[in-house]
Write an enzyme that holds these catalytic residues in place. Structure first.
Site, PDB file in Angstrom:
ATOM      1  N   HIS A 149      31.804  36.110  31.286  1.00 38.04           N
ATOM      2  CA  HIS A 149      30.776  35.416  32.061  1.00 38.04           C
ATOM      3  C   HIS A 149      31.311  34.078  32.563  1.00 38.04           C
ATOM      4  O   HIS A 149      30.599  33.078  32.588  1.00 38.04           O
ATOM      5  CB  HIS A 149      29.531  35.176  31.204  1.00 38.04           C
ATOM      6  CG  HIS A 149      28.722  36.403  30.953  1.00 38.04           C
ATOM      7  ND1 HIS A 149      27.582  36.408  30.179  1.00 38.04           N
ATOM      8  CD2 HIS A 149      28.879  37.690  31.359  1.00 38.04           C
ATOM      9  CE1 HIS A 149      27.066  37.621  30.122  1.00 38.04           C
ATOM     10  NE2 HIS A 149      27.851  38.417  30.833  1.00 38.04           N
ATOM     11  N   VAL A 185      43.811  36.953  50.028  1.00 34.64           N
ATOM     12  CA  VAL A 185      43.854  35.613  50.615  1.00 34.64           C
ATOM     13  C   VAL A 185      44.668  34.705  49.704  1.00 34.64           C
ATOM     14  O   VAL A 185      44.433  34.634  48.494  1.00 34.64           O
ATOM     15  CB  VAL A 185      42.439  35.045  50.813  1.00 34.64           C
ATOM     16  CG1 VAL A 185      42.498  33.577  51.236  1.00 34.64           C
ATOM     17  CG2 VAL A 185      41.677  35.852  51.852  1.00 34.64           C
ATOM     18  N   THR A 202      33.459  42.606  40.383  1.00 31.79           N
ATOM     19  CA  THR A 202      33.137  42.845  38.987  1.00 31.79           C
ATOM     20  C   THR A 202      31.839  43.622  38.813  1.00 31.79           C
ATOM     21  O   THR A 202      31.590  44.188  37.733  1.00 31.79           O
ATOM     22  CB  THR A 202      33.102  41.501  38.222  1.00 31.79           C
ATOM     23  OG1 THR A 202      34.411  40.891  38.311  1.00 31.79           O
ATOM     24  CG2 THR A 202      32.760  41.677  36.762  1.00 31.79           C
ATOM     25  N   SER A 222      29.105  38.604  45.411  1.00 36.72           N
ATOM     26  CA  SER A 222      28.522  37.651  46.364  1.00 36.72           C
ATOM     27  C   SER A 222      29.018  37.875  47.790  1.00 36.72           C
ATOM     28  O   SER A 222      28.239  37.801  48.743  1.00 36.72           O
ATOM     29  CB  SER A 222      28.849  36.222  45.926  1.00 36.72           C
ATOM     30  OG  SER A 222      28.395  35.966  44.619  1.00 36.72           O
ATOM     31  N   HIS A 281      22.226  37.262  32.160  1.00 33.54           N
ATOM     32  CA  HIS A 281      23.547  37.655  32.645  1.00 33.54           C
ATOM     33  C   HIS A 281      23.677  37.217  34.101  1.00 33.54           C
ATOM     34  O   HIS A 281      22.693  37.060  34.814  1.00 33.54           O
ATOM     35  CB  HIS A 281      23.730  39.168  32.489  1.00 33.54           C
ATOM     36  CG  HIS A 281      23.743  39.594  31.051  1.00 33.54           C
ATOM     37  ND1 HIS A 281      24.807  40.217  30.465  1.00 33.54           N
ATOM     38  CD2 HIS A 281      22.812  39.460  30.066  1.00 33.54           C
ATOM     39  CE1 HIS A 281      24.545  40.466  29.188  1.00 33.54           C
ATOM     40  NE2 HIS A 281      23.330  40.013  28.932  1.00 33.54           N
TER      41      HIS A 281
END
Length: 573
Positions: free
Chosen positions: A510, A237, A92, A19, A553
């Site tokens: 997941h 971080v 990932t 993301s 998924h």
């Protein structure tokens, strides 16, 4: 450890994963906007364990895998496990199975029902397509099962999807297809239209013509890494730094972040606009807790000042317990990848007992909520959990979403059925182990905590087992290798199935939900703009915001969420 001088950016993104790189790519299209991504992992563009579409498991237990420990799981016979997650630029997406399946429409619509206005299938659909560049299959690939529906896919996005040249050759696809069809699971020509039930060959995140994995870095970072306003900083971080003057305000303001360099130095960086956490379902809640955002009771245990009392942080962890069956038989000279999936719904699983099971489970929701409440130290109220469980129950028994997934493949000369329940009711958590051990969290998925999850795993396993006793595939089978005919015969009892599953289940990797996008009173952590409750300028964009498991998924939905989040952040949505 010295605290070095401040660095200043417009946006700071914690994590260069699936993301985070989408967000960074979009924000940096404005040359006047300076974007920093802080990432622990390395550049792996030439790592063969990443680039090859053939064996994604090769990257597990290597230096690009976090290899998180999972403590003893009572629902798995007290076994300890390992949770794999990517430690690399690309996150990932560099080590996953490359599967590109979106899920069932109602599973996305339910986000709105949980309090996230505007988050539904219809509104997310354009972003699913916008992110994608599908390469249609060749005639040879069509001949061995590849199929797609053109209007379900994008052709102008940055993310390449398609079918690898290594798609399995020979007759295995047709044998599997006919066997599944005989069992009542017809060919689904494309699972990416919002209805996944049936048997299909799924597309993957691959650049077919280059014959490489298409991870997030290859799609969204490497072609753009020379942008002068886009910077990756090597580091981890640790926490968000708050403007002291806002700590007593209704919404606190982030000044920036504190991160650790490879040498152990503590460095502070200023974010003039926003801090965006994209460290994943495991690490994002840890950063929030170290920042003073989380359960006040838990933070006090570690001597962390509570800035925002937000009990949902780190709670609501959901993963799917995976198991598999293995059979010996004549596999011929077939070779290659077999991305064959079959999805089943509640009626497929329970048959004529479905209505009775729907009624009995509905009556059990309050007790399940109490059980989860107790198992997770009472952080999220049983009342809130019961409300979420009611919505999940409606998905299963009224919306008829798929609740079991079965992969049919060949491995090491054996026929294999890999399976898992898709929508477990069990909930776990991920929290700090100590303030100095962000790389060693306490991840407790509570696999098979609730009996109904065991019933769904058993039901999915029984369907998987039935395939290998169905013609024409049964004609190729010569023996039950795992777990063996004595341990799990064709007519195995519930008790035999329980013994098998408790002894074999493992993580499906997941994990989601640990900073859920839903109402704060339900245990939500971010609002419909992905902003952390009680903050002015901190968002979360990663798997932790997805409130319930989805069929298919995670990858495709994460990319779509990040696409939409980019527009929200940039003010165009």
């Amino acid at each position: 450890m010295a605290n070095c001088s401040l660095e200043t950016y417009d946006y700071i993104i914690a994590g260069a994963g699936t993301s985070g790189l989408v967000i960074a790519n979009h924000l940096s299209t404005d040359p006047s906007t300076i974007v920093a991504i802080i990432e622990t992992g390395e550049n792996v563009r030439n790592n063969p364990n990443v680039t090859s579409p053939l064996d994604y498991l090769a990257a597990f237990n290597t230096s690009i895998d976090w290899q998180y420990d999972i403590p003893a799981q009572p629902g798995a016979g007290g076994r300890e496990m390992m949770y794999h997650a990517g430690k690399a630029i690309g996150g990932t997406s560099t080590i996953n199975g490359m599967t590109y399946i979106r899920g069932d429409k109602p599973e996305i619509d339910v986000w709105e029902a949980l309090g996230s206005e505007g988050w539904n299938w219809e509104n997310l659909w354009p972003y699913y397509k916008k992110v994608e560049d599908l390469t249609p299959p060749t005639e040879e690939q069509v001949a061995v099962g590849a199929s797609y529906v053109s209007e379900f896919h994008g052709r102008d996005g940055l993310l390449k999807t398609g079918f690898p040249y290594e798609l399995m050759n020979g007759s295995f696809h047709e044998t599997a297809r006919q066997s599944w069809e005989s069992l009542g699971y017809p060919l689904n020509p494309d699972m990416n239209g919002g209805d996944v039930r049936g048997f299909s060959v799924w597309p993957m995140t691959v650049d077919r013509d280059a014959d490489v994995r298409e991870d997030a870095a290859r799609a969204f970072y490497y072609p753009f890494e020379e942008r002068p306003n886009l910077k990756i900083i090597k580091g981890a971080v640790k926490r968000v730094i708050w403007k002291e003057s806002t700590k007593k305000c209704r919404d606190v303001v982030a000044q920036g972040v504190e991160y650790l360099t490879q040498d152990g130095e503590v460095v502070s960086a200023v974010a003039k606009r926003e801090v965006i956490l994209s460290a994943g379902a495991v690490r994002t809640p840890l950063i929030l807790e170290l920042s003073g955002v989380g359960s006040q009771r838990l933070l006090a245990k570690y001597g962390i000042e509570t800035v925002i009392d937000l009990p949902g942080v780190g709670e609501n962890l959901q993963d799917q317990p995976l198991a598999f069956l293995s059979y010996s038989g004549d596999t011929g000279s077939t070779s290659g990848i077999a991305p064959f999936a079959t999805f089943i719904n509640g009626y497929d699983m329970f048959g004529n007992e479905t209505a009775a099971i729907a009624k009995s489970t509905k009556a059990s929701l309050a007790s399940w909520a109490a059980e989860v409440f107790a198992a997770n130290d009472g952080i999220i109220s049983a009342e809130a959990l019961e409300k979420v469980f009611n919505i999940q129950h409606d998905l299963i028994f009224n919306k008829n979403v798929t609740i079991g997934e079965i992969l049919t493949t060949l491995s090491a000369g054996h026929y294999v059925g890999v399976f898992w329940p898709l929508l477990p009711f069990s909930r776990g958590s991920v929290h700090l182990k100590s303030t100095d051990a962000i790389d060693d969290p306490v991840i407790d998925p509570n696999y098979l905590l609730l009996d109904f999850d065991l019933a769904m795993a058993t039901g999915t396993g029984r369907v998987a087992q039935s395939l290998f006793n169905q013609e024409p595939i049964s004609e190729r089978i010569t023996g039950n290798v795992l777990p063996g005919e004595e341990a799990l015969p064709r007519n195995a009892t519930d008790s035999q199935w329980k013994d098998f599953l408790v002894g074999q289940i493992s993580p499906n990797h997941h994990a989601l939900g640990t900073a859920s996008m839903m109402l704060r009173e339900l245990g939500g952590v971010v609002d419909s703009k992905l902003k952390v409750y009680g903050t002015k300028n901190v968002r979360v964009v990663d798997a932790s915001v997805i409130p319930l498991q989805i069929s298919g998924h995670l990858t495709s939905t994460l990319y779509a969420v990040a696409e939409r989040a980019s527009e929200i952040i940039m003010g165009s949505s």
